[in-house]
Scaffold this motif. Sequence first.
Motif, PDB file in Angstrom:
ATOM      1  N   GLY A 392      -7.543  13.417  10.751  1.00  0.00           N
ATOM      2  CA  GLY A 392      -7.563  13.104   9.321  1.00  0.00           C
ATOM      3  C   GLY A 392      -6.186  13.174   8.693  1.00  0.00           C
ATOM      4  N   VAL A 393      -5.406  14.164   9.118  1.00  0.00           N
ATOM      5  CA  VAL A 393      -4.056  14.318   8.579  1.00  0.00           C
ATOM      6  C   VAL A 393      -3.186  13.134   8.991  1.00  0.00           C
ATOM      7  CG1 VAL A 393      -1.966  15.735   8.667  1.00  0.00           C
ATOM      8  CG2 VAL A 393      -4.214  16.825   8.524  1.00  0.00           C
ATOM      9  N   THR A 394      -3.263  12.760  10.256  1.00  0.00           N
ATOM     10  CA  THR A 394      -2.450  11.643  10.745  1.00  0.00           C
ATOM     11  C   THR A 394      -2.902  10.333  10.123  1.00  0.00           C
ATOM     12  OG1 THR A 394      -2.177  12.817  12.852  1.00  0.00           O
ATOM     13  CG2 THR A 394      -1.606  10.487  12.831  1.00  0.00           C
ATOM     14  N   PHE A 395      -4.202  10.180   9.963  1.00  0.00           N
ATOM     15  CA  PHE A 395      -4.726   8.968   9.337  1.00  0.00           C
ATOM     16  C   PHE A 395      -4.209   8.832   7.903  1.00  0.00           C
ATOM     17  CE2 PHE A 395      -7.914   6.773   6.754  1.00  0.00           C
ATOM     18  CZ  PHE A 395      -8.039   5.582   7.451  1.00  0.00           C
ATOM     19  N   LYS A 396      -4.186   9.938   7.202  1.00  0.00           N
ATOM     20  CA  LYS A 396      -3.700   9.908   5.822  1.00  0.00           C
ATOM     21  C   LYS A 396      -2.237   9.485   5.784  1.00  0.00           C
ATOM     22  CE  LYS A 396      -3.431  12.779   1.665  1.00  0.00           C
ATOM     23  NZ  LYS A 396      -3.706  14.122   1.093  1.00  0.00           N
ATOM     24  N   ARG A 397      -1.426  10.017   6.694  1.00  0.00           N
ATOM     25  CA  ARG A 397      -0.002   9.683   6.744  1.00  0.00           C
ATOM     26  C   ARG A 397       0.190   8.197   7.085  1.00  0.00           C
ATOM     27  NH1 ARG A 397       4.183  10.744  10.766  1.00  0.00           N
ATOM     28  NH2 ARG A 397       2.614  11.662  12.155  1.00  0.00           N
ATOM     29  N   ALA A 398      -0.578   7.694   8.077  1.00  0.00           N
ATOM     30  CA  ALA A 398      -0.466   6.294   8.465  1.00  0.00           C
ATOM     31  C   ALA A 398      -0.956   5.375   7.342  1.00  0.00           C
ATOM     32  CB  ALA A 398      -1.268   6.045   9.739  1.00  0.00           C
ATOM     33  N   SER A 399      -2.033   5.757   6.674  1.00  0.00           N
ATOM     34  CA  SER A 399      -2.575   4.944   5.576  1.00  0.00           C
ATOM     35  C   SER A 399      -1.569   4.819   4.441  1.00  0.00           C
ATOM     36  CB  SER A 399      -3.874   5.555   5.051  1.00  0.00           C
ATOM     37  OG  SER A 399      -4.874   5.544   6.042  1.00  0.00           O
ATOM     38  N   GLN A 400      -0.867   5.919   4.161  1.00  0.00           N
ATOM     39  CA  GLN A 400       0.139   5.878   3.098  1.00  0.00           C
ATOM     40  C   GLN A 400       1.263   4.910   3.464  1.00  0.00           C
ATOM     41  OE1 GLN A 400       0.120   7.515  -0.043  1.00  0.00           O
ATOM     42  NE2 GLN A 400       1.715   5.952  -0.257  1.00  0.00           N
ATOM     43  N   ALA A 401       1.666   4.925   4.743  1.00  0.00           N
ATOM     44  CA  ALA A 401       2.711   4.006   5.192  1.00  0.00           C
ATOM     45  C   ALA A 401       2.235   2.563   5.087  1.00  0.00           C
ATOM     46  CB  ALA A 401       3.118   4.347   6.621  1.00  0.00           C
ATOM     47  N   TYR A 402       0.978   2.315   5.427  1.00  0.00           N
ATOM     48  CA  TYR A 402       0.442   0.956   5.362  1.00  0.00           C
ATOM     49  C   TYR A 402       0.437   0.453   3.909  1.00  0.00           C
ATOM     50  CZ  TYR A 402      -2.567  -3.033   6.360  1.00  0.00           C
ATOM     51  OH  TYR A 402      -3.058  -4.304   6.489  1.00  0.00           O
ATOM     52  N   GLU A 403       0.039   1.313   2.993  1.00  0.00           N
ATOM     53  CA  GLU A 403       0.055   0.928   1.585  1.00  0.00           C
ATOM     54  C   GLU A 403       1.475   0.626   1.127  1.00  0.00           C
ATOM     55  OE1 GLU A 403      -1.823   3.953  -0.707  1.00  0.00           O
ATOM     56  OE2 GLU A 403      -3.746   3.784   0.348  1.00  0.00           O
ATOM     57  N   ASP A 404       2.436   1.423   1.590  1.00  0.00           N
ATOM     58  CA  ASP A 404       3.840   1.203   1.218  1.00  0.00           C
ATOM     59  C   ASP A 404       4.349  -0.136   1.762  1.00  0.00           C
ATOM     60  OD1 ASP A 404       3.802   3.628  -0.043  1.00  0.00           O
ATOM     61  OD2 ASP A 404       4.787   4.731   1.598  1.00  0.00           O
ATOM     62  N   ILE A 405       3.916  -0.507   2.974  1.00  0.00           N
ATOM     63  CA  ILE A 405       4.319  -1.802   3.548  1.00  0.00           C
ATOM     64  C   ILE A 405       3.769  -2.936   2.698  1.00  0.00           C
ATOM     65  CG2 ILE A 405       4.044  -3.356   5.534  1.00  0.00           C
ATOM     66  CD1 ILE A 405       3.911  -0.818   7.297  1.00  0.00           C
ATOM     67  N   ILE A 406       2.505  -2.828   2.290  1.00  0.00           N
ATOM     68  CA  ILE A 406       1.892  -3.873   1.468  1.00  0.00           C
ATOM     69  C   ILE A 406       2.636  -3.993   0.137  1.00  0.00           C
ATOM     70  CG2 ILE A 406      -0.223  -4.624   0.317  1.00  0.00           C
ATOM     71  CD1 ILE A 406      -0.252  -4.786   3.407  1.00  0.00           C
ATOM     72  N   ARG A 407       2.975  -2.843  -0.466  1.00  0.00           N
ATOM     73  CA  ARG A 407       3.705  -2.892  -1.737  1.00  0.00           C
ATOM     74  C   ARG A 407       5.088  -3.512  -1.555  1.00  0.00           C
ATOM     75  NH1 ARG A 407       2.167   2.578  -2.122  1.00  0.00           N
ATOM     76  NH2 ARG A 407       0.258   2.899  -3.333  1.00  0.00           N
ATOM     77  N   ALA A 408       5.737  -3.178  -0.417  1.00  0.00           N
ATOM     78  CA  ALA A 408       7.084  -3.694  -0.168  1.00  0.00           C
ATOM     79  C   ALA A 408       7.068  -5.188   0.146  1.00  0.00           C
ATOM     80  CB  ALA A 408       7.737  -2.916   0.981  1.00  0.00           C
ATOM     81  N   GLY A 409       5.959  -5.705   0.565  1.00  0.00           N
ATOM     82  CA  GLY A 409       5.849  -7.126   0.848  1.00  0.00           C
ATOM     83  C   GLY A 409       6.029  -7.491   2.298  1.00  0.00           C
ATOM     84  N   SER A 410       6.612  -6.617   3.086  1.00  0.00           N
ATOM     85  CA  SER A 410       6.775  -6.881   4.520  1.00  0.00           C
ATOM     86  C   SER A 410       7.209  -5.603   5.216  1.00  0.00           C
ATOM     87  CB  SER A 410       7.811  -7.978   4.771  1.00  0.00           C
ATOM     88  OG  SER A 410       9.119  -7.503   4.449  1.00  0.00           O
ATOM     89  N   LEU A 411       7.075  -5.593   6.536  1.00  0.00           N
ATOM     90  CA  LEU A 411       7.524  -4.449   7.315  1.00  0.00           C
ATOM     91  C   LEU A 411       9.048  -4.314   7.247  1.00  0.00           C
ATOM     92  CD1 LEU A 411       6.773  -2.150   9.237  1.00  0.00           C
ATOM     93  CD2 LEU A 411       6.941  -3.760  11.143  1.00  0.00           C
ATOM     94  N   ALA A 412       9.759  -5.463   7.187  1.00  0.00           N
ATOM     95  CA  ALA A 412      11.224  -5.423   7.108  1.00  0.00           C
ATOM     96  C   ALA A 412      11.671  -4.772   5.808  1.00  0.00           C
ATOM     97  CB  ALA A 412      11.780  -6.834   7.226  1.00  0.00           C
ATOM     98  N   ASN A 413      11.027  -5.127   4.685  1.00  0.00           N
ATOM     99  CA  ASN A 413      11.373  -4.517   3.403  1.00  0.00           C
ATOM    100  C   ASN A 413      11.072  -3.025   3.399  1.00  0.00           C
ATOM    101  OD1 ASN A 413      12.168  -7.024   2.496  1.00  0.00           O
ATOM    102  ND2 ASN A 413      10.244  -7.431   1.383  1.00  0.00           N
ATOM    103  N   TYR A 414       9.937  -2.669   4.005  1.00  0.00           N
ATOM    104  CA  TYR A 414       9.566  -1.254   4.105  1.00  0.00           C
ATOM    105  C   TYR A 414      10.630  -0.482   4.874  1.00  0.00           C
ATOM    106  CZ  TYR A 414       7.103   2.865   5.946  1.00  0.00           C
ATOM    107  OH  TYR A 414       6.760   4.143   6.308  1.00  0.00           O
ATOM    108  N   ALA A 415      11.079  -1.042   6.002  1.00  0.00           N
ATOM    109  CA  ALA A 415      12.097  -0.372   6.819  1.00  0.00           C
ATOM    110  C   ALA A 415      13.413  -0.255   6.065  1.00  0.00           C
ATOM    111  CB  ALA A 415      12.300  -1.139   8.126  1.00  0.00           C
ATOM    112  N   ALA A 416      13.762  -1.285   5.324  1.00  0.00           N
ATOM    113  CA  ALA A 416      15.012  -1.252   4.554  1.00  0.00           C
ATOM    114  C   ALA A 416      14.961  -0.187   3.477  1.00  0.00           C
ATOM    115  CB  ALA A 416      15.260  -2.625   3.936  1.00  0.00           C
ATOM    116  N   GLY A 417      13.768   0.142   3.004  1.00  0.00           N
ATOM    117  CA  GLY A 417      13.615   1.163   1.979  1.00  0.00           C
ATOM    118  C   GLY A 417      13.535   2.563   2.541  1.00  0.00           C
ATOM    119  N   GLN A 418      13.959   2.742   3.772  1.00  0.00           N
ATOM    120  CA  GLN A 418      14.022   4.051   4.435  1.00  0.00           C
ATOM    121  C   GLN A 418      12.633   4.683   4.595  1.00  0.00           C
ATOM    122  OE1 GLN A 418      16.865   6.390   2.206  1.00  0.00           O
ATOM    123  NE2 GLN A 418      18.595   5.348   3.175  1.00  0.00           N
TER     124      GLN A 418
END
Length: 604
Positions: A392-418
């Motif tokens: 559950g803890v790991t799922f929560k962490r991964a889910s947060q990252a997935y939401e951040d990728i969607i907000r950033a518009g792409s995986l490349a933008n997410y990576a650029a945002g550290q």
Amino acid sequence: MLNILRKKAQSTLIQAVVLIIAIVFIFWGVGTNIGNKRNMLATVNGEEIPYQDFQRNYDNAVENLRVQFGGTIPQGFLEGLDLNRQVLNQLIQAEILRQGGNKMGITVSKLATQEEIMEMEVFQTNGQFDLNRYREILGQNRMTPASFEAGLQSDLLARKVTDAIRGFAVVTDNQVNSRVAYANEEMKLAYVAVRGENMADRVEIKEEALAAWYDGHKNDYLSEPKIRLQYLFFSFDDDLGRLTISEDAIKAQYEADIETYSTPEKRRARHILFRVMENDDAGVRADKKKKAEEVLKLAGEGSDFAALAKQYSDDPSAANGGDLGFFSRGAMVEAFDEAVFQMQPGQISGVVETVFGFHIIKLEEVRPAAVRSLEEVRDEIAARLRQNEVKGVTFKRASQAYEDIIRAGSLANYAAGQGEPVVKTDYFSRNDPPAPPVSDPKFLEGAFGLKKGELSSLVETGQGYAILFVDDLQAPEVPELQAVREQVEADYRGARSLELAREETEKVLKEARDKKSLAAAVPPEIEIKESGFIRHSDPASAGEIPPQVVQQAFALTGTEGLPEQPVVVGNTFYLFELMEKRQGKQSLEESERQQLWEQLLASV
């Protein structure tokens, strides 16, 4: 079966059986629905034959053949027998018999089924039925006691129906004698075996021929599709160290699982059984009970209980002095169980009646119940709770990252945002992936299910969660001949070797048939062998000669001594000539004749 019906067509019972089975066929029918349901292979009058039943019977048939042929079944033999169809037909026939038996009012009781199970050696320990072993073996085969017992009850019903009808069968002396003559028929062969690989040195590889052959087999050499990924991975192990399990949670889990850490009281007993069968009348039951009371008196007077069990008990445990070993409450039938768990060590019961008959029981030893302490299992519980919570803890962490990728518009933008570090792979195929986590089957399934430029949702693997992005795909390609030349040459040589072996044996066979002699046609470089006498009734007597060859040789008729075509078994071509055919031993011992008679009776 049909022979019985023909011969006894005027019998009232047989007419009734035929009418019942005919009604079953006319109004319901028999049909196969292979493939319509994943776990159902066929239906008989609406009753399903599960695939697992077919697989179990097929495996048993294969094992029987393997034993018959000394451990190794010749290549292609099962296909030649059409074993799949044979096993399915047997299951359909058994189901028809069971349904006919139900219509006729023939039944098999639960007690008869239980007795059959208790006699099965596979469920016994030291010669006696072992309930724990029974459950363990069924569990290993993904079966429940209820499903196994229902299946066995149906099999016993089919057997009773068959036995009822077979009681009207007649096997004559002429039939027995004909079977003896057939089984004892013997023949001696001269034969040659031309293996494809032995022709390999005759294969000349010419560039033009190789290129033409490769052109016709290009699809056999297609490269695997490859993928190049970017991915994020969130490992369970990274979060395990961050989890703290409270003492209260450990204690609560311990109390919830207290039965897991408890060993129930077990008792060791001996018994003497005077078995009573289901169809025994009141007189027989009274005699058995009287005998039990007489033996109980001997035990009460100080006679050695184990010796009495060996002498009088009808249970397999008699060989061990009636010893049943340790068992917990509920392992035995109710009346037996109640008696044992009310006794003191050394005490001998009265006569106890159960569904199996009359028992005399002696309690030998009591092993008290025990519970492992919280201190003993604290670390074990804490580790298990951490494993339960970490997902559950790991799922929560991964889910947060997935939401951040969607907000950033792409995986490349997410990576650029550290964000979390992105891992990049080189091109790889499904069968040659990089190290874990990429090599995890779930990871690969998720990756190769995406198109170029697609982002996956969360992919759960055995080690954590992944988010995948397909950077590029390489479609399968037909390689240039030079890139796979070594493999192509090997395959071409093998294919041509088989062609040469076939051509050679067909040429030799034609000459042998013209000269009416295999020996006169076989060239010096090919070894010709002679078998000993091969018996119809003993496939192992053929030695190294495959059963396909033996089958065709016995099928030769009249003055024919040579086959019409070479016999192909795998990569080997066989030629043979029938040298001699004779009848073996004609006389049988009376016991052998009786056994053969019973086999013929069972087959009609």
